[in-house]
Scaffold this motif. Sequence first.
Motif, PDB file in Angstrom:
ATOM      1  N   GLY A 168      13.054  24.228  47.885  1.00  0.00           N
ATOM      2  CA  GLY A 168      13.997  24.371  46.779  1.00  0.00           C
ATOM      3  C   GLY A 168      13.413  24.179  45.399  1.00  0.00           C
ATOM      4  N   TYR A 169      12.087  23.987  45.306  1.00  0.00           N
ATOM      5  CA  TYR A 169      11.449  23.894  43.998  1.00  0.00           C
ATOM      6  C   TYR A 169      11.195  25.302  43.457  1.00  0.00           C
ATOM      7  N   THR A 170      10.922  25.388  42.170  1.00  0.00           N
ATOM      8  CA  THR A 170      10.605  26.681  41.554  1.00  0.00           C
ATOM      9  C   THR A 170       9.137  26.705  41.155  1.00  0.00           C
ATOM     10  N   ASN A 171       8.465  27.819  41.488  1.00  0.00           N
ATOM     11  CA  ASN A 171       7.070  28.011  41.078  1.00  0.00           C
ATOM     12  C   ASN A 171       7.050  28.772  39.757  1.00  0.00           C
ATOM     13  N   TYR A 172       6.326  28.228  38.793  1.00  0.00           N
ATOM     14  CA  TYR A 172       6.250  28.863  37.476  1.00  0.00           C
ATOM     15  C   TYR A 172       4.803  29.208  37.138  1.00  0.00           C
ATOM     16  N   GLU A 173       4.658  30.278  36.386  1.00  0.00           N
ATOM     17  CA  GLU A 173       3.368  30.584  35.744  1.00  0.00           C
ATOM     18  C   GLU A 173       3.600  30.421  34.246  1.00  0.00           C
ATOM     19  N   ILE A 174       2.902  29.449  33.641  1.00  0.00           N
ATOM     20  CA  ILE A 174       3.102  29.109  32.229  1.00  0.00           C
ATOM     21  C   ILE A 174       1.852  29.483  31.447  1.00  0.00           C
ATOM     22  N   THR A 175       2.024  30.246  30.390  1.00  0.00           N
ATOM     23  CA  THR A 175       0.916  30.593  29.495  1.00  0.00           C
ATOM     24  C   THR A 175       1.198  29.990  28.125  1.00  0.00           C
ATOM     25  N   VAL A 176       0.261  29.190  27.624  1.00  0.00           N
ATOM     26  CA  VAL A 176       0.412  28.520  26.328  1.00  0.00           C
ATOM     27  C   VAL A 176      -0.590  29.107  25.351  1.00  0.00           C
ATOM     28  N   HIS A 177      -0.112  29.518  24.194  1.00  0.00           N
ATOM     29  CA  HIS A 177      -0.971  30.029  23.118  1.00  0.00           C
ATOM     30  C   HIS A 177      -1.000  29.001  21.993  1.00  0.00           C
ATOM     31  N   LEU A 178      -2.180  28.446  21.704  1.00  0.00           N
ATOM     32  CA  LEU A 178      -2.340  27.513  20.586  1.00  0.00           C
ATOM     33  C   LEU A 178      -2.538  28.285  19.290  1.00  0.00           C
ATOM     34  N   ARG A 179      -2.196  27.663  18.179  1.00  0.00           N
ATOM     35  CA  ARG A 179      -2.416  28.314  16.884  1.00  0.00           C
ATOM     36  C   ARG A 179      -3.915  28.407  16.616  1.00  0.00           C
ATOM     37  N   GLU A 180      -4.317  29.425  15.879  1.00  0.00           N
ATOM     38  CA  GLU A 180      -5.748  29.627  15.620  1.00  0.00           C
ATOM     39  C   GLU A 180      -6.313  28.575  14.676  1.00  0.00           C
ATOM     40  N   ASP A 181      -5.435  27.877  13.930  1.00  0.00           N
ATOM     41  CA  ASP A 181      -5.925  26.803  13.065  1.00  0.00           C
ATOM     42  C   ASP A 181      -5.849  25.446  13.760  1.00  0.00           C
ATOM     43  N   CYS A 182      -5.662  25.475  15.087  1.00  0.00           N
ATOM     44  CA  CYS A 182      -5.558  24.228  15.863  1.00  0.00           C
ATOM     45  C   CYS A 182      -6.912  23.520  15.903  1.00  0.00           C
ATOM     46  N   LEU A 183      -6.900  22.256  15.519  1.00  0.00           N
ATOM     47  CA  LEU A 183      -8.102  21.435  15.616  1.00  0.00           C
ATOM     48  C   LEU A 183      -8.025  20.581  16.878  1.00  0.00           C
ATOM     49  N   LEU A 184      -9.172  20.271  17.451  1.00  0.00           N
ATOM     50  CA  LEU A 184      -9.228  19.438  18.658  1.00  0.00           C
ATOM     51  C   LEU A 184      -8.343  20.015  19.755  1.00  0.00           C
ATOM     52  N   LYS A 185      -8.694  21.230  20.188  1.00  0.00           N
ATOM     53  CA  LYS A 185      -7.893  21.917  21.202  1.00  0.00           C
ATOM     54  C   LYS A 185      -7.768  21.088  22.484  1.00  0.00           C
ATOM     55  N   GLY A 186      -8.842  20.378  22.834  1.00  0.00           N
ATOM     56  CA  GLY A 186      -8.813  19.570  24.046  1.00  0.00           C
ATOM     57  C   GLY A 186      -7.715  18.514  24.004  1.00  0.00           C
TER      58      GLY A 186
END
Length: 677
Positions: A168-186
């Motif tokens: 009964g759980y749902t499987n999701y595929e999640i794609t996250v786009h960070l901003r290009e001016d993002c510092l310290l992506k990690g």
Amino acid sequence: MDTTQYLDVFIDESNEHLEALYKHLLALEKNPKEKSIIGEIFRSAHTLKGMSATMGFSDLANLTHQLENVFDGIRYDKISIKTETMDALFEAVDHLNAMVENIRDGGKGERDVKQIVSILKKVEHDDQDITDSEQSYIEPTEVVNSLQSISTLDEFELSILNESAERGYTNYEITVHLREDCLLKGARVFMIFEVLEKLGEVIKADPPVNELEEENFEYSFSVLFISESSKTDIEANINKVSEIENVIVNSFSVKAYKEKQQITPSEIVAEQKQTSATVENKSEPATNNNKRTSSKTIRVNIERLDVLMNLFEELVIDRGRLEQISSELNNNDLQETVERMSRVSSDLQSIILTMRMVPVDQVFSRFPRMIRQLARDLGKDVDVEIVGAETELDRTVIDEIGDPLVHLIRNAMDHGIEIPSTRKEKGKPEKGTVKLQAYHSGNHVFIEISDDGAGIDKDKVLNKAISNGVIAEAQVETLTEQQVYELIMASGFSTADTISDISGRGVGLDVVKNTIESLGGSITIDATLGQGSTFSVQLPLTLSIMSVLLVELSEEKYAIPLSSIIETAIIHKDQIMQAHNKKVIDFRGKVVPLAFLNDIFDVENKKNTTDSDYLSIVIVKKGNKSAGLVVDSFIGQQEVVLKSLGNYLTNVFAISGATILGDGQVALIIDSNALVK
């Protein structure tokens, strides 16, 4: 946006990426077909480009972008690797290094790079012969990713997804786009994973988790996620993290995934599996159990460690005072407490010293590219071998040892290794070898620079030493083989027929010797004519806390570093002999000159020790030389903190510093190297 708060992090990470570029370029030159090396190079260049652009250093970003284009061409076999290509790449990275140094010194990283950019563009365009069909060719990985963001799933992962759907759980595929001016992506990725782990369980990430932690991705990543939460809730929670461009949450169907995998052309699947295997092999085992591991290291400003070290040094002084008071009062409870404190502080000392230790690889890593350039300049073929780069030294020693090692390597390259034709005539391999080796031995680190070149001509050294007045002709017979070799470290000594900015074993070797001895170390030379030479440098692990032998001169206390002591002895005055107007003793079959410290330091003899028939002597060594230091009495061994005498007492003969003893007295630390002649 104000980026000054990130400047230190930018400089540190840029230096790491530049070191990686140098290292992998050297590896690429030896293995031009190794795709994994090219991938590592491309990732470092790409990350450096993104960081530079975000921080506003446009010249650095533009040059890195052009460098990235060449790496991209190499990666897809559009550019062949030739010597000229590698020269251009090394020169470009040298420019990048100079820019980062400029930024570190307060500049803006600006530099005239028109010429190198022009060379890189020529490499990029002249070497590419791409047909229309090749230009329209799409990499297999791109085809698969266009079908599904998550590239491949193994049977274990598929079974987890099937079981979750059945429960009964749902499987999701999640794609996250960070901003290009993002510092310290990690850091942003870490925060997103924290959000997801509160809502469900992450099954797989693309790129893998370790790649995301090391920021080896552009600005987007995907995850397979199992949760009871709705799509809207997931999107809302992820969007609470700052610097996110957008979030795409879709339901994931195992059935649809398998159907798409089946219609994928066989050659694409094969290519994708190969790519996936390469990436998976580099990922951490922890990703297989669906748990995200956080980094176990942090960056600490070295100034904070210096402050910590200074505070601990004060603690060492107080510890000595407590031990002395405890001994005088003879109170059992106090003695037990002090003993426990001594054990704990000893452990603390080990930890603090370990924190300050850095691998000698920080120095060694710059030598392969230097050797490569010198070999090109000298018309020689030279390979470099590095052993024990993980050996650790105190940071203060690392900072000082770089230049002396550069001198030794330059001399080995120029005066040691022969040109290929000469080596061939001698029956040697045309390619010479320079070996750098580091290893621990007791409380010291040994660094050896050896070459399989021409060695050292003893007769030539002796003739030059006599003609320069370094030694008298009568002394020649008394010199051992190593003492002859050590003559090349006399000031201005050189056996080179023509002197250049590189030539001559003696160019800079007196400076090398003085620098190493100022660090409490020593240098020895071993050589075989026609076979090669080895320069061995001995260094202390740390310079601030040392073990010493406390001695007494009249009512004054002095400390002699244990590292330079061979042994102590008590001799009768009748054993003293005269040789060359100096007092000497026959110690274990060797003539050892005596140095009377009362006379050298002008200490008034209040105890009339001259009336005694016996003398207390400390035998010290410096390389192959030794001397006997005559003292009034021995006090005992102790760990002390080395303190500078300050700006008013510079260049005091035979005194390297001072220390505060447990009873508050100041003891001067004797520089035994200055007394051994």
